[in-house]
Design an enzyme around this catalytic site. Structure first.
Site, PDB file in Angstrom:
ATOM      1  N   CYS A 169       0.865  -1.180   0.000  1.00  0.00           N
ATOM      2  CA  CYS A 169       0.000   0.000   0.000  1.00  0.00           C
ATOM      3  C   CYS A 169       0.905   1.233   0.000  1.00  0.00           C
ATOM      4  CB  CYS A 169      -0.988  -0.017   1.167  1.00  0.00           C
ATOM      5  SG  CYS A 169      -0.282   0.213   2.811  1.00  0.00           S
ATOM      6  N   ARG A 172      -3.644  -0.509   5.241  1.00  0.00           N
ATOM      7  CA  ARG A 172      -4.198  -1.549   4.368  1.00  0.00           C
ATOM      8  C   ARG A 172      -3.309  -2.761   4.236  1.00  0.00           C
ATOM      9  NH1 ARG A 172      -5.131   2.249  -0.666  1.00  0.00           N
ATOM     10  NH2 ARG A 172      -3.224   3.089   0.236  1.00  0.00           N
ATOM     11  N   ASP A 193      -7.590   4.155   0.947  1.00  0.00           N
ATOM     12  CA  ASP A 193      -6.785   4.331   2.152  1.00  0.00           C
ATOM     13  C   ASP A 193      -7.612   4.947   3.282  1.00  0.00           C
ATOM     14  OD1 ASP A 193      -4.724   4.601   3.955  1.00  0.00           O
ATOM     15  OD2 ASP A 193      -3.436   5.756   2.614  1.00  0.00           O
TER      16      ASP A 193
END
Length: 144
Positions: free
Chosen positions: A9, A15, A114
């Site tokens: 990520c 994440r 996000d």
């Protein structure tokens, strides 16, 4: 034979640590790592990420952010990015990864947004989306 999966990520705080924890528990015996394209190296996972994962039975409190590197990409059989832009960035930065980089939501045609610096409810939504995406991947991984 697939042995290693890298989940990527942006900052490696939300994440990818969540996805790596969930994937690691689904795929026993597989090495699952996470990294960030612009990692806040050495930082722990976001508090809400830790909270949401603990509620799902995963402990990510020991996680520390790691920057994506050639060595991580070289050792990974599959690299899972959170969105199309990240997939393209990984393939551009590490051209040898082409054909091994996919979006986490590849089979559902979705990106995982996000939740960084957002309310806990966004982390819960993100974890649920990751879980749905991983259900698709684990079925494919087990077929290999």
């Amino acid at each position: 034979m697939m042995n290693s999966i890298l989940v990527v990520c942006e900052g490696n705080l939300c994440r990818s640590p969540m996805a790596a924890a969930m994937l690691g528990s689904l795929l026993k015996g597989q090495q699952v790592a996470s990294a960030g394209l612009n990692a806040l190296v050495g930082m722990p996972a976001a508090q809400y990420a830790c909270d949401v994962m603990r509620e799902r039975g995963h402990d990510i409190t020991g996680h520390r952010a790691t920057q994506i590197a050639r060595s991580l990409c070289s050792s990974a059989d599959v690299i899972l990015a959170m969105d199309g832009a990240q997939k393209r960035q990984i393939e551009s930065q590490f051209s040898f990864t082409r054909g091994r980089v996919f979006r986490l939501g590849e089979f559902l045609d979705i990106d995982v947004e996000d939740p960084y610096r957002r309310p806990k409810s966004e982390f819960e939504r993100c974890a649920e989306l990751i879980s749905v995406c991983l259900t698709e991947w684990t079925a494919r991984f087990s077929a290999l």
